[in-house]
Design a protein around this motif. Structure first.
Motif, mmCIF file in Angstrom:
data_model
loop_
_atom_site.group_PDB
_atom_site.id
_atom_site.type_symbol
_atom_site.label_atom_id
_atom_site.label_comp_id
_atom_site.label_asym_id
_atom_site.label_seq_id
_atom_site.Cartn_x
_atom_site.Cartn_y
_atom_site.Cartn_z
ATOM 1 N N ASN A 71 -1.727 16.498 -1.488
ATOM 2 C CA ASN A 71 -0.805 15.961 -0.472
ATOM 3 C C ASN A 71 -1.296 16.241 0.946
ATOM 4 O OD1 ASN A 71 1.171 14.950 -2.354
ATOM 5 N ND2 ASN A 71 1.798 17.071 -2.693
ATOM 6 N N LEU A 72 -2.502 15.843 1.223
ATOM 7 C CA LEU A 72 -3.126 16.142 2.500
ATOM 8 C C LEU A 72 -2.557 15.282 3.621
ATOM 9 C CD1 LEU A 72 -6.841 16.324 1.304
ATOM 10 C CD2 LEU A 72 -5.241 18.227 1.627
ATOM 11 N N ASP A 73 -2.677 15.788 4.852
ATOM 12 C CA ASP A 73 -2.356 14.984 6.034
ATOM 13 C C ASP A 73 -3.496 13.996 6.264
ATOM 14 O OD1 ASP A 73 0.032 16.338 6.554
ATOM 15 O OD2 ASP A 73 -1.000 17.923 7.684
ATOM 16 N N GLY A 74 -3.381 13.221 7.329
ATOM 17 C CA GLY A 74 -4.433 12.281 7.667
ATOM 18 C C GLY A 74 -4.244 10.939 6.988
ATOM 19 N N TYR A 75 -5.331 10.180 6.871
ATOM 20 C CA TYR A 75 -5.310 8.852 6.274
ATOM 21 C C TYR A 75 -6.046 8.863 4.940
ATOM 22 C CZ TYR A 75 -3.933 7.113 10.887
ATOM 23 O OH TYR A 75 -3.265 6.882 12.076
ATOM 24 N N SER A 76 -5.441 8.232 3.949
ATOM 25 C CA SER A 76 -6.096 8.076 2.654
ATOM 26 C C SER A 76 -6.780 6.719 2.600
ATOM 27 C CB SER A 76 -5.082 8.197 1.518
ATOM 28 O OG SER A 76 -4.101 7.176 1.618
ATOM 29 N N TYR A 77 -7.806 6.618 1.786
ATOM 30 C CA TYR A 77 -8.508 5.343 1.605
ATOM 31 C C TYR A 77 -8.853 5.170 0.137
ATOM 32 C CZ TYR A 77 -12.787 8.192 1.414
ATOM 33 O OH TYR A 77 -13.741 9.120 1.072
ATOM 34 N N GLY A 78 -9.009 3.923 -0.296
ATOM 35 C CA GLY A 78 -9.386 3.698 -1.687
ATOM 36 C C GLY A 78 -9.104 2.277 -2.141
ATOM 37 N N PHE A 79 -9.383 2.040 -3.412
ATOM 38 C CA PHE A 79 -9.068 0.760 -4.034
ATOM 39 C C PHE A 79 -7.583 0.680 -4.383
ATOM 40 C CE2 PHE A 79 -13.608 1.284 -4.888
ATOM 41 C CZ PHE A 79 -14.100 0.029 -4.569
ATOM 42 N N ASN A 80 -6.945 1.818 -4.545
ATOM 43 C CA ASN A 80 -5.534 1.874 -4.894
ATOM 44 C C ASN A 80 -4.675 1.264 -3.789
ATOM 45 O OD1 ASN A 80 -2.760 3.006 -5.233
ATOM 46 N ND2 ASN A 80 -3.707 4.096 -6.940
ATOM 47 N N GLU A 81 -3.772 0.410 -4.160
ATOM 48 C CA GLU A 81 -2.942 -0.300 -3.175
ATOM 49 C C GLU A 81 -2.022 0.617 -2.383
ATOM 50 O OE1 GLU A 81 0.607 -1.590 -6.344
ATOM 51 O OE2 GLU A 81 -0.582 -3.118 -5.299
ATOM 52 N N HIS A 82 -1.830 1.851 -2.859
ATOM 53 C CA HIS A 82 -0.953 2.783 -2.158
ATOM 54 C C HIS A 82 -1.695 3.601 -1.094
ATOM 55 C CE1 HIS A 82 2.299 1.795 -4.840
ATOM 56 N NE2 HIS A 82 1.562 2.115 -5.901
ATOM 57 N N ALA A 83 -3.008 3.437 -0.986
ATOM 58 C CA ALA A 83 -3.766 4.133 0.052
ATOM 59 C C ALA A 83 -3.418 3.575 1.427
ATOM 60 C CB ALA A 83 -5.264 3.995 -0.219
ATOM 61 N N ASP A 84 -3.662 4.368 2.462
ATOM 62 C CA ASP A 84 -3.426 3.890 3.826
ATOM 63 C C ASP A 84 -4.442 2.814 4.210
ATOM 64 O OD1 ASP A 84 -1.289 5.745 4.428
ATOM 65 O OD2 ASP A 84 -2.822 7.308 4.523
ATOM 66 N N LEU A 85 -5.660 2.994 3.795
ATOM 67 C CA LEU A 85 -6.716 2.007 4.018
ATOM 68 C C LEU A 85 -7.115 1.474 2.651
ATOM 69 C CD1 LEU A 85 -9.868 2.397 6.282
ATOM 70 C CD2 LEU A 85 -10.032 1.503 3.978
ATOM 71 N N VAL A 86 -6.917 0.185 2.417
ATOM 72 C CA VAL A 86 -7.084 -0.390 1.080
ATOM 73 C C VAL A 86 -8.322 -1.296 1.039
ATOM 74 C CG1 VAL A 86 -6.042 -1.803 -0.732
ATOM 75 C CG2 VAL A 86 -4.602 -0.287 0.658
ATOM 76 N N ILE A 87 -9.130 -1.123 -0.002
ATOM 77 C CA ILE A 87 -10.309 -1.948 -0.232
ATOM 78 C C ILE A 87 -9.925 -3.114 -1.138
ATOM 79 C CG2 ILE A 87 -12.649 -2.001 -1.193
ATOM 80 C CD1 ILE A 87 -12.600 1.136 -0.784
ATOM 81 N N ASN A 88 -10.327 -4.316 -0.745
ATOM 82 C CA ASN A 88 -10.057 -5.511 -1.550
ATOM 83 C C ASN A 88 -11.343 -6.337 -1.709
ATOM 84 O OD1 ASN A 88 -7.070 -5.373 -1.760
ATOM 85 N ND2 ASN A 88 -7.189 -5.539 0.475
ATOM 86 N N ASN A 89 -11.328 -7.182 -2.734
ATOM 87 C CA ASN A 89 -12.370 -8.203 -2.914
ATOM 88 C C ASN A 89 -13.791 -7.638 -2.896
ATOM 89 O OD1 ASN A 89 -10.341 -10.215 -2.968
ATOM 90 N ND2 ASN A 89 -10.321 -10.256 -0.726
#
Length: 449
Positions: A222-240
């Motif tokens: 449960n870290l602070d900051g921004y999350s990223y990933g393929f998962n749609e629940h991340a703050d930064l989401v990878i698509n396509n």
């Protein structure tokens, strides 16, 4: 006043980066290493006084003697420095001092930190930010692992293997992932998780902290900051995401904005994650989008990360640093996608007895995308051998899990064996963190004569 730093083990990838930065700052640098190497020759050309072999005579009244965790405490130069009361600095202590006055950006994680830190450093350079950096690999194209810049940022690869990543001040950070590794140091999962949680808590600006949401252990913190990933629940989401032979394209969605058709000349979903982290952090650092895109598309990678050594007779030869099962799996999956229809031959050198013992049950899955696997002798890296942990044991374990095309070949015989085993249409990938990196060029030389 010009200072003099003496490095014990100056040829190491982490030590040479700091030596290189100090040289470019105008400091005096000397050092020794157990054997000669291209790294030593390069440092000589840049102004360092380098000696092959360790001796008290090499320590000529420096301001400080620098050592790393890999240097044994009975090293002759360390013993002499202690006797003469010359200040000793662990590599991490020196690096922490060197970052004074900068805004340090730390990249850590079990896997991918070298590529991610290198991409970040390259992007900041391309964007005109004039950063300093210290990376655990040589950037292809510039062939350097360290840079002295006059800009605000100092990007480094922060090593978790010995806990030294907790010694650094940080303005910003990327945490790529978290897995059980270096457990001979950490001893327990709790100690490992606590350390990563502490690392994140020490980041000065949480809006400049990025961590991978797809990683289950990181997500559990449960870290602070921004999350990223393929998962749609991340703050930064990878698509396509698409891999087209030896390059990748993908889209990003971050803070309500869509960034389409990003491209990078690397392979594998793991490198899309690395690229996404750098892009997201770049946005928060106010790097122009055009500069970020340029940084991605002009990045030439890092030495020993799917590095092409050559091609002859329709046989391609690559070298990669992967030595943990997770890294092996991700790299081979990406190579399979880039080389469809070709036979993938892996020459694998296990790294450290302790890691091999811990990962023994995971190698079968690691080689899923290989056609033929040849395991050679374990690279001890100064560890005491564990009698029951052998390369033959790896082969037995993998065969028991259903993968049949695996065999053991002694390191002394490996080059000659591969030169006779390979056939047109093959892709050879040498894998490991030890001296197996020399095998590919040697095989290539035989095949070309």
């Amino acid at each position: 006043m010009r200072k003099h730093y003496h490095f014990v083990g100056i040829g190491g990838i982490g030590m040479s980066a700091l030596a290189r930065i100090l040289l470019r700052k105008g400091e005096k640098v000397s050092g020794s290493d157990a054997k000669g190497s291209s790294a030593l020759e390069q440092l000589k050309q840049e102004g360092a006084e380098v000696t092959v072999g360790h001796s008290p005579k090499n320590v000529r009244k420096p301001h400080a003697v620098i050592y790393s965790t890999d240097v044994p405490q009975d090293n002759l130069e360390l013993v002499y420095a202690k006797k003469e009361k010359i200040p000793l600095l662990h590599r991490s202590e020196l690096l922490a001092q060197m970052m004074t006055g900068y805004a340090p950006i730390l990249v850590t994680g079990t896997h991918g930190k070298t590529t991610t830190a290198a991409l970040l450093a390259h992007t900041l350079v391309e964007a005109g930010f004039d950063p300093s950096f210290a990376i655990g690999g040589y950037l292809n194209g510039t062939n350097t692992n360290g840079r002295y810049g006059k800009g605000l940022y100092f990007a480094i690869e922060a090593d978790e293997s010995d806990g030294s990543f907790l010694n650094y001040p940080s303005f910003s950070a990327i945490i790529t992932n978290l897995e059980h590794d270096h457990m001979n140091y950490w001893k327990s999962e709790k100690a490992l998780l606590d350390a990563f949680e502490q690392f994140a808590s020490q980041v000065g600006s949480k809006k400049h902290l990025f961590w991978c949401y797809d990683d289950i252990l990181l997500r559990s913190l449960n870290l602070d900051g921004y999350s990223y990933g393929f998962n749609e629940h991340a703050d930064l989401v990878i698509n396509n995401f698409q891999q087209i032979k030896w390059k990748m394209t993908f889209d990003l969605t971050f803070e309500g904005k869509h960034y389409l058709n990003l491209e990078i000349p690397l392979i594998g979903a793991h490198n899309v994650l690395n690229s996404a982290a750098v892009f997201g952090l770049g946005i928060k650092l106010d790097v122009p989008e055009a500069s970020l895109r340029k940084g991605l598309i002009t990045f030439k990678g890092v030495g020993r990360r799917v590095e092409k050594k050559g091609e002859t007779g329709n046989i391609e030869i690559y070298d990669d640093y992967a030595h943990h099962p997770t890294e092996i799996f991700a790299t081979l999956r990406a190579i399979r996608s880039a080389t469809r229809g070709k036979r993938i031959v892996v020459a694998f050198q296990p790294h450290r007895y302790s890691r091999t013992q811990y990962c023994l049950d995971d190698y079968a899955d690691a080689f899923e995308y290989a056609d033929q696997v040849i395991v050679t002798d374990i690279y001890a890296a100064r560890e005491t051998p564990i009698p029951e942990i052998t390369p033959e044991r790896i082969c037995q374990q993998v065969k028991a899990d259903g993968f049949r095309d695996i065999q053991f070949v002694k390191r002394d015989n490996l080059t000659q064996y591969l030169s006779q085993f390979l056939k047109p249409g093959d892709v050879l990938i040498t894998m490991g963190a030890g001296d197996i990196t020399t095998v590919g060029p040697a095989v290539l030389n035989i095949l070309m004569t």
